[in-house]
Write a protein that holds these residues in place. Structure first.
Motif: not given
Lengths: 337, 337, 337, 337
Positions: B277-281
């Motif tokens: 999740a921490s890399l998705v955006a």
């Protein structure tokens, strides 16, 4: 499983994870290290628990301890599975050879090859009738006609027929002719197909997908085993890597690794595993030395005229030589061939 | 195509290849180099010709000149394909966003997310009802009940529904509820499924298999295009490499490469592409800068309680931020978002 | 080499490429196909020509025909190279075994192992004195002291010493004690080191880099051969792939491929190739069956106390068993062991 | 770290591991699960402990908890490192651009390019003088003459010079001319070179090896940091995968991953990362959107005549366009460019 907290995780984060673990029906056990806290979650493994915990605030990662598969594991079944169909015996000390053309092309072709591989010592006959081809413009197989020809070849030779099934709705048809259902590499994770093949009750040869890990492959086998069908063979046919001098990279360490991990027999396909006729026989020998329970090899009376994959087919003469060499290597490593 | 002869190839070998080329309905053209002879085979590409030639005696390799796909190629169709369903526009200057949970879990969950992603600017709603799961012990989706809930969410929000279909025999059922049929990465080369999806006439979102080359992917698209269905989106969702700090490796150069090669729109899925999740955006922003025609992103109101893949789901707040950032980047590269 | 023009390439583009080919001292030969034009560039291969041509306007790609290496090629030297040092014979029908610890740790350790592997049938002694370690916090080797101990072990046993050299400025020092200079996988493309090792005149064992292609590896060997040093052994020690159940993936098809391509002998290192002691002996057998000219194996009297890589070291007993098994397999495939 | 015992591990095995843990100066903590026992080893991480434990009888695997690097970690240093040389600022909100030819070829070439990239907004000048080339038959660089030309270009433009050093014994020479020492991908694990570069006191740009994991790369950086040199830039230039439509696969998720893991700035090289001029500018934009702290780009006034890697060089016009596009994207993501 072990939940590793981030360096800066607060007590609130830790308490929250403990609560989550207990909600999941597991017991928690906290270990405070010099730099980080880790929390063990004890109890029977429950799928989904790992995912639920690793999204918790303050969690760095979750390390599973148990293998995700069960019925395929040597922990659950210690004695080795042997697949036996007609005279084909694969596993538990026996090296079974399945040989034949990539595709069934004509009556004369398949009958000629069947007699030939039988005489050279094979006990299984391969040959595609439904062919999954990368290009829609390629030869797609003779379909039911091909199945009939395989059955005729079996009637003449006694070889066990091994042929691919591509869709759940074809299982009944293919299973009506074939002794073993082959699941191709492209379909290793086609779960409706795995379940349908499992439910047929026929032995299944499950090829490894070209980028499948051991866990993914064994979990695919687990889909079949869960139907109650225990006659599953795993077939290593090469993985996709950066190497371009072979069609795929054939990682033979798969064989001893799986023999420590699962009771299912392991077949090696050096034809797809190399994609070059000039390398096939040598890699077949190496596979036997690595302890393979079976070989699956493409043979064609005239590779140049093959309708598919002729570049990796052995000629009859090369196949006979391969069989003689493999027999000596099998004896050297104490296997029946 | 070009047939490269081995250094020691004899005139007899060369003559034989020339004969074979002509039998295949092609013209031959011999070039004698200082160290080797090469033979060009001219004429319209015919599948199988390469294979037939490369097994010839004295042949070292055969180098194809033309791409193996046709209908997907920019050589055949110059203007870019735009897929349009309800308010979702993907391609030809428009970046369409498809967002939603990994799986449909409950009525309240899917309705809540649908409203939320709609407000943040998405035009498509993702959500799995039939879920292909690596383990048979994992949550397998709500199946038809999930489809009904997706349709209800569409009725309330106007979002286009994008959901996966796993088997040919499910195409009619899934197509009865969904606006777009998604073919998952595991099924990229499930040809009966590709054909059935194509024949439905619905737009198809075709995910890249984790070890598929560009040619294999475009040939899979060709299976769909051959049915007459031109509404195909390609979705890059990461490939399997040695990297283990992300779930897959997301190769964004796919986007500009495909835009030079095919007229089909290219969607990027940074959720599977990173698995964190921490890399998705950040990777969503990068995908827009790379020229992606669409994004497919997992969002969950409470990722920690998700029944699948919560570790890669954005929270509603993070998704809103991502949309704002992507909108600015899209403007910077001249795209409608 | 073959220059493939883009579909829309104009006559001006074609003329320009012809001009460039002639400027490079090559002859051009144009072939107009149904969909594209290709231009053959004939003459002796000249490095840089490919690059110069593929940047030309209207060019799609340039396909090389000749292998980029020369001196390593079977086209240049047909008879197989055998490396002979003391009693170690590697290649041309002889399988030489090099065994010993990952690192030289103490006098008693190296002497004990040396006697032990000698008795089991090895002819070479491995053992690191200068150790390239992934972490700067790991044991970095005994350096010159380690070299002295290796020389003492040689004096007692007659084994040929094989040890790694890490920098050009160490070549003289290491070469003063060692019979063979080992270039490690991390340094496969450390060209100043390759040249310095070549110039020492000592036999060189060149490990494959974990992501090196065959061409890159053979070109690295070519750097050594160009110094006039012909005593080069190639050592396959596994490649980096997505597989995580082994430390590296050991692609044994390298062995028969190289034996068709180069006259240099091919050694296999199943210790690094698997990274698991329980797989090493089986893969050693498989390597011999694949035709390996040599084996390089880690052995430690007490793997649990090893200062490096104990997890992949065989115990003395396991090594003796491995040698017995390999001897039988070698006989089965007609090799001297 | 966590020691996972095998299912059948006996109490004797467990006691032995506890003893070993204490011998290593760590504290042990036993957790008895339903199917297996795991033992935590607590205390400051000590390299070698993992290896020592994983060879113990009855041990299945050892799972490390702490990252193996220290000085590179955000746990040790929270504020972000910015590398500043002349007007080049890389990191902590500033995107620095280093541009120039693959190789320095002549005085006029390097001066022309230097002025050009300066005007377009670059602050660093790249250009190889010592060139590591895959083939010994390729152009190997102008060596010291090339360094002199780079220094002259700097004198005229004020650009910071970034050029590669290939061997420890060249560090003094190269460092006499260059503002930044570049360590190439082939030398990422050339530890004597890393140490010599670190000791020079000059900023170091450390390229990622094509099969290096994040841990291996950060540990290579650690070799430099350990010398007391804190001016280290990491440069992602693509990894080797099965993809063959690009020279390497450029995994941009590296950028946000590293920014969460290390305080060192991350530069992206889209020229090597794609190997195709037509993809470079798009991937430069994507890298900026992914948060890259710098770009390293190959530019050549006449790519077709370049002595190396012309196929991946931008023309001056394309570079100017790339800079304009990147500037807009940088503004969209809140970076100074």
């Amino acid at each position: 499983m072990i939940v590793v907290m981030k360096p800066g995780a607060s007590q609130r984060h830790i308490d929250h994870i403990i609560e989550r673990i207990e909600q999941l029906g597991l017991r928690s056990h906290v270990i405070v290290g010099t730099e980080r806290t880790v929390i063990a979650a004890l109890g029977e493994k429950r799928d989904g628990a790992k995912q639920a915990l690793e999204t918790g605030e303050g969690v760095e990662k979750v390390v599973p301890i148990l293998a995700p598969y069960k019925m395929a594991s040597t922990e659950v079944k210690q004695d080795r599975t042997q697949v036996t169909v007609r005279q084909l015996r694969v596993g538990d000390g026996h090296v079974g050879v399945i040989a034949g053309p990539c595709s069934v092309e004509s009556r004369s072709q398949i009958l000629e090859i069947a007699h030939l591989v039988r005489e050279a010592g094979a006990a299984g006959l391969r040959g595609g009738a439904f062919k999954p081809r990368t290009s829609p413009y390629s030869f797609q197989g003779l379909k039911e006609k091909g199945l009939e020809l395989l059955a005729e070849a079996r009637a003449q030779t006694g070889l066990a027929v091994v042929t691919e099934v591509m869709a759940p709705e074809h299982v009944a048809l293919v299973g009506g002719y074939s002794d073993v259902l082959q699941i191709g590499a492209r379909n290793m994770q086609n779960y409706p197909l795995l379940e349908a093949a499992g439910e047929s009750g026929l032995p299944v040869l499950l090829k490894r997908g070209p980028s499948a890990t051991m866990d993914e492959w064994l979990l695919a086998a687990e889909y079949i085993l869960k139907t109650g069908n225990t006659q599953v063979m795993l077939c290593e046919r090469g993985i996709r890597t950066f190497e371009d001098h072979t069609r795929f990279t054939l990682p033979l360490a798969t064989v001893p690794y799986l023999q420590q991990t699962t009771h299912l027999p392991v077949v090696v396909d050096p034809s797809h595993g190399t994609g070059k006729a000039s390398l096939v026989a040598t890699m077949a020998r190496a596979a036997v030395a690595a302890g393979a329970d079976g070989l699956m090899v493409e043979v064609h009376p005239d590779p140049e005229k093959a309708l598919s994959d002729g570049f990796q087919a052995l000629t009859p003469t090369a196949f006979q030589q391969m069989m003689a060499d493999c027999r000596r290597v099998a004896a050297a490593v104490g296997r029946q061939f």
